[in-house]
Design an enzyme around this catalytic site. Structure first.
Site, PDB file in Angstrom:
ATOM      1  N   LYS A  42       0.835  -1.208   0.000  1.00  0.00           N
ATOM      2  CA  LYS A  42       0.000   0.000   0.000  1.00  0.00           C
ATOM      3  C   LYS A  42       0.868   1.256   0.000  1.00  0.00           C
ATOM      4  O   LYS A  42       2.079   1.191   0.275  1.00  0.00           O
ATOM      5  CB  LYS A  42      -0.911  -0.020   1.224  1.00  0.00           C
ATOM      6  CG  LYS A  42      -0.155   0.003   2.556  1.00  0.00           C
ATOM      7  CD  LYS A  42      -1.075  -0.271   3.745  1.00  0.00           C
ATOM      8  CE  LYS A  42      -0.288  -0.275   5.052  1.00  0.00           C
ATOM      9  NZ  LYS A  42      -1.139  -0.695   6.193  1.00  0.00           N
ATOM     10  N   ARG A 142     -10.487   0.154  15.051  1.00  0.00           N
ATOM     11  CA  ARG A 142     -10.287   0.912  13.818  1.00  0.00           C
ATOM     12  C   ARG A 142     -11.149   0.233  12.770  1.00  0.00           C
ATOM     13  O   ARG A 142     -12.337   0.053  12.976  1.00  0.00           O
ATOM     14  CB  ARG A 142      -8.777   0.926  13.488  1.00  0.00           C
ATOM     15  CG  ARG A 142      -8.344   2.065  12.619  1.00  0.00           C
ATOM     16  CD  ARG A 142      -6.844   2.063  12.345  1.00  0.00           C
ATOM     17  NE  ARG A 142      -6.427   0.928  11.520  1.00  0.00           N
ATOM     18  CZ  ARG A 142      -5.189   0.733  11.077  1.00  0.00           C
ATOM     19  NH1 ARG A 142      -4.236   1.598  11.384  1.00  0.00           N
ATOM     20  NH2 ARG A 142      -4.889  -0.297  10.332  1.00  0.00           N
ATOM     21  N   HIS A 174      -6.303  -7.040  12.885  1.00  0.00           N
ATOM     22  CA  HIS A 174      -5.056  -6.266  12.901  1.00  0.00           C
ATOM     23  C   HIS A 174      -4.740  -5.911  14.352  1.00  0.00           C
ATOM     24  O   HIS A 174      -5.646  -5.601  15.128  1.00  0.00           O
ATOM     25  CB  HIS A 174      -5.248  -5.007  12.055  1.00  0.00           C
ATOM     26  CG  HIS A 174      -3.982  -4.313  11.660  1.00  0.00           C
ATOM     27  ND1 HIS A 174      -2.866  -4.983  11.211  1.00  0.00           N
ATOM     28  CD2 HIS A 174      -3.657  -2.989  11.635  1.00  0.00           C
ATOM     29  CE1 HIS A 174      -1.907  -4.087  10.920  1.00  0.00           C
ATOM     30  NE2 HIS A 174      -2.367  -2.884  11.176  1.00  0.00           N
ATOM     31  N   ARG A 230       1.166 -10.785   7.204  1.00  0.00           N
ATOM     32  CA  ARG A 230       1.008  -9.585   6.370  1.00  0.00           C
ATOM     33  C   ARG A 230       2.076  -8.539   6.684  1.00  0.00           C
ATOM     34  O   ARG A 230       1.772  -7.447   7.159  1.00  0.00           O
ATOM     35  CB  ARG A 230      -0.371  -8.943   6.605  1.00  0.00           C
ATOM     36  CG  ARG A 230      -1.576  -9.796   6.311  1.00  0.00           C
ATOM     37  CD  ARG A 230      -2.854  -8.946   6.354  1.00  0.00           C
ATOM     38  NE  ARG A 230      -2.953  -8.150   7.559  1.00  0.00           N
ATOM     39  CZ  ARG A 230      -3.557  -8.516   8.678  1.00  0.00           C
ATOM     40  NH1 ARG A 230      -4.164  -9.688   8.754  1.00  0.00           N
ATOM     41  NH2 ARG A 230      -3.579  -7.722   9.737  1.00  0.00           N
ATOM     42  N   TYR A 276      15.352  29.914   7.769  1.00  0.00           N
ATOM     43  CA  TYR A 276      14.218  30.657   8.328  1.00  0.00           C
ATOM     44  C   TYR A 276      14.223  30.648   9.858  1.00  0.00           C
ATOM     45  O   TYR A 276      14.412  29.607  10.482  1.00  0.00           O
ATOM     46  CB  TYR A 276      12.901  30.012   7.885  1.00  0.00           C
ATOM     47  CG  TYR A 276      12.527  30.217   6.441  1.00  0.00           C
ATOM     48  CD1 TYR A 276      12.627  31.460   5.820  1.00  0.00           C
ATOM     49  CD2 TYR A 276      12.021  29.149   5.710  1.00  0.00           C
ATOM     50  CE1 TYR A 276      12.250  31.626   4.497  1.00  0.00           C
ATOM     51  CE2 TYR A 276      11.635  29.302   4.394  1.00  0.00           C
ATOM     52  CZ  TYR A 276      11.746  30.545   3.783  1.00  0.00           C
ATOM     53  OH  TYR A 276      11.367  30.694   2.489  1.00  0.00           O
ATOM     54  N   CYS A 332      13.278  23.721   5.045  1.00  0.00           N
ATOM     55  CA  CYS A 332      12.365  24.567   4.280  1.00  0.00           C
ATOM     56  C   CYS A 332      11.570  23.705   3.288  1.00  0.00           C
ATOM     57  O   CYS A 332      11.695  22.491   3.272  1.00  0.00           O
ATOM     58  CB  CYS A 332      13.152  25.643   3.529  1.00  0.00           C
ATOM     59  SG  CYS A 332      14.312  26.540   4.576  1.00  0.00           S
ATOM     60  N   ASP A 334      11.837  23.423   0.052  1.00  0.00           N
ATOM     61  CA  ASP A 334      12.601  22.828  -1.045  1.00  0.00           C
ATOM     62  C   ASP A 334      14.041  22.519  -0.681  1.00  0.00           C
ATOM     63  O   ASP A 334      14.752  21.917  -1.477  1.00  0.00           O
ATOM     64  CB  ASP A 334      12.635  23.806  -2.232  1.00  0.00           C
ATOM     65  CG  ASP A 334      11.277  24.404  -2.500  1.00  0.00           C
ATOM     66  OD1 ASP A 334      10.343  23.615  -2.712  1.00  0.00           O
ATOM     67  OD2 ASP A 334      11.140  25.640  -2.454  1.00  0.00           O
TER      68      ASP A 334
HETATM   69  C1  LIG Z   1      -0.389  -1.695   6.871  1.00  0.00           C
HETATM   70  C2  LIG Z   1      -0.963  -2.977   7.294  1.00  0.00           C
HETATM   71  C3  LIG Z   1      -0.148  -4.108   7.495  1.00  0.00           C
HETATM   72  C4  LIG Z   1       1.366  -4.045   7.492  1.00  0.00           C
HETATM   73  O1  LIG Z   1       1.800  -3.520   8.731  1.00  0.00           O
HETATM   74  P1  LIG Z   1       3.361  -3.359   9.063  1.00  0.00           P
HETATM   75  O2  LIG Z   1       3.398  -2.870  10.448  1.00  0.00           O
HETATM   76  O3  LIG Z   1       3.899  -2.362   8.080  1.00  0.00           O
HETATM   77  O4  LIG Z   1       3.957  -4.694   8.877  1.00  0.00           O
HETATM   78  C5  LIG Z   1      -0.758  -5.321   7.738  1.00  0.00           C
HETATM   79  N1  LIG Z   1      -2.109  -5.414   7.815  1.00  0.00           N
HETATM   80  C6  LIG Z   1      -2.930  -4.343   7.695  1.00  0.00           C
HETATM   81  C7  LIG Z   1      -4.392  -4.524   7.805  1.00  0.00           C
HETATM   82  C8  LIG Z   1      -2.384  -3.087   7.439  1.00  0.00           C
HETATM   83  O5  LIG Z   1      -3.180  -2.023   7.319  1.00  0.00           O
END
Ligand SMILES: *Cc1c(COP(=O)(O)O)cnc(C)c1O
Length: 403
Positions: A42, A142, A174, A230, A276, A332, A334
């Site tokens: 992602k 979530r 998750h 994952r 700055y 800054c 850039d």
């Molecule tokens: C982003 C995400 C992951 C990967 O998590 P990491 O901490 O980068 O390994 C796995 N599962 C879900 C649902 C996520 O949103």
């Protein structure tokens, strides 16, 4: 992997070593030998470039790809027409293009009750059953079906499965605190996941692919690997957090090197304010170098250096002369400035490295890394690499043939 020469006309670049991505995924397979590996790509592969990273991860033995949004899933399928591993998308809102996703053979998460009817309608429009993974909220609060709503969602999906509209292939959740090994919420979530499995069974559903582990759980909780892990950040070579220690402990190496060429090198007298707000004041007659990267490129302004603390690190020079300096004053939009010191040998056009990981850099073993930038900015390595802007060209290098 030796880094290629800087392309003419470019002033900055993020070199992504795809062989390192492949090696990282191989290492992750070693950590989870009984589970399949879904490489999470992602957010443009955490800023590394979604399509090349996906190919490199598959070369390392990943057999699934995961993304957050429908756009990402469709771009992944369109960009990898020869790849037929399953792709899962999990963050959808009402009105999401379910028909297109099903037609593109993307597995979709049902993470809220509203999604049941929409996925069924999408499957009918696509003329084939939707492959569904039920996402249950086991304590992250979530994205995910609440335990209270799960029974009803499971029964509705079972009816749709019987009607041939969906196949419930997965159940997943998750973790909230997997980057804090031993956190009590991890076991609580694992227990809630078992209960959720029973709820699906009671509805007559038999999801073959149960998955719970992000990078942190992949590296530290083999009991939670289940059928599929994952990993995201670890694919790119970072530790999920300081409590897990450095990535090398797990056989992982950062794949990205962020560099720029000095746009200017000049003398500044003692007592001058720099950048700055004059957060930084020179303490001696010195030389400053101008790095053409700023928050418009994703370099965090919070990593400015001055009275409040040292700025993000920048490596200058090569070989035995390599030095790691700190951002002087404000980052800054850039550009940013480093104080090269009174006897600087650097010249405009020299390459500096904000963070890196590839072996080929002549700086030796102590290059700054994205975790150092995260520490300087009060954030996590995930954000440092993912927020890199589109103005920074991504240069993918590989000695393999999966570029
Ligand atoms: C982003 C995400 C992951 C990967 O998590 P990491 O901490 O980068 O390994 C796995 N599962 C879900 C649902 C996520 O949103």
């Amino acid at each position: 992997m030796t880094l290629p020469a800087f392309a003419d006309g470019t002033t900055s670049r993020a070199v992504v070593d795809l062989d390192t991505v492949t090696a990282n995924v191989r290492a992750l397979r070693g950590h989870a030998p009984t589970a399949a590996v879904m490489a999470v790509v992602k957010a443009d592969g955490y800023g590394h470039g979604m399509l090349p990273v996906a190919r490199a991860a598959l070369a390392g033995g990943a057999t699934w790809l995961g993304v957050a949004t429908a756009e990402e899933a469709l771009a992944l399928r369109a960009g990898l027409p020869d790849v037929d591993v399953p792709v899962l998308v999990w963050l959808l809102a009402p009105g999401a293009p379910f028909a297109a996703l099903v037609a593109a053979d993307v597995d979709v998460a049902v993470a809220a009750p509203w999604a049941v009817d929409e996925v069924a309608a999408g499957a009918r429009a696509a003329g084939r059953p939707a492959r569904v993974h039920v996402k249950v909220d086991t304590g992250l609060s979530r994205n995910g079906v609440t335990p209270t709503a799960l029974g009803d969602v499971a029964r509705r999906l079972a009816a749709l499965e019987a009607a041939g509209d969906v196949q419930v292939v997965g159940l997943f959740s998750h973790l909230a605190c997997a980057d804090e090994p031993g956190h009590p919420s991890i076991d609580r979530q694992a227990d809630a996941f078992k209960v959720a499995t029973d709820v699906l069974h009671d509805a007559g559903l038999r999801p073959a692919v149960r998955h719970l582990a992000n990078s942190a759980a992949t590296l530290t909780r083999p009991d939670l690997h289940l059928d599929l892990v994952r990993p995201g950040i670890s694919v790119y070579g970072f530790s999920p957090g300081p409590l897990l220690g450095p990535p090398g402990r797990y056989g992982l190496r950062p794949a990205m090197t962020l560099q720029a060429r000095l746009a200017q090198v000049k003398q500044v007298p003692a007592g001058e304010g720099v950048s700055y707000g004059h957060l930084y004041t020179t303490t001696q007659d010195t030389t400053v170098g101008l790095v053409p990267l700023g928050y418009g490129d994703g370099v965090p302004r919070h990593a400015s250096g001055g009275t409040a603390g040292p700025g993000g690190p920048v490596a200058v020079g090569t070989g035995a002369d390599a030095r790691v300096l700190r951002v002087a004053g404000r980052v800054c939009m850039d550009q940013l400035v480093v104080d090269l010191g009174p006897d600087a040998a650097e010249r405009a056009g020299d390459v500096v490295t904000l963070f890196g990981g590839s072996d080929g850099l002549a700086h030796g073993g102590d290059l700054p890394n994205a975790q150092d930038w995260a520490d300087a900015a009060g954030t996590i390595s995930y954000e440092i690499v993912t927020r890199l802007g589109s103005r920074v060209p991504r240069v993918h290098v590989s000695e393999g043939d999966h570029a």
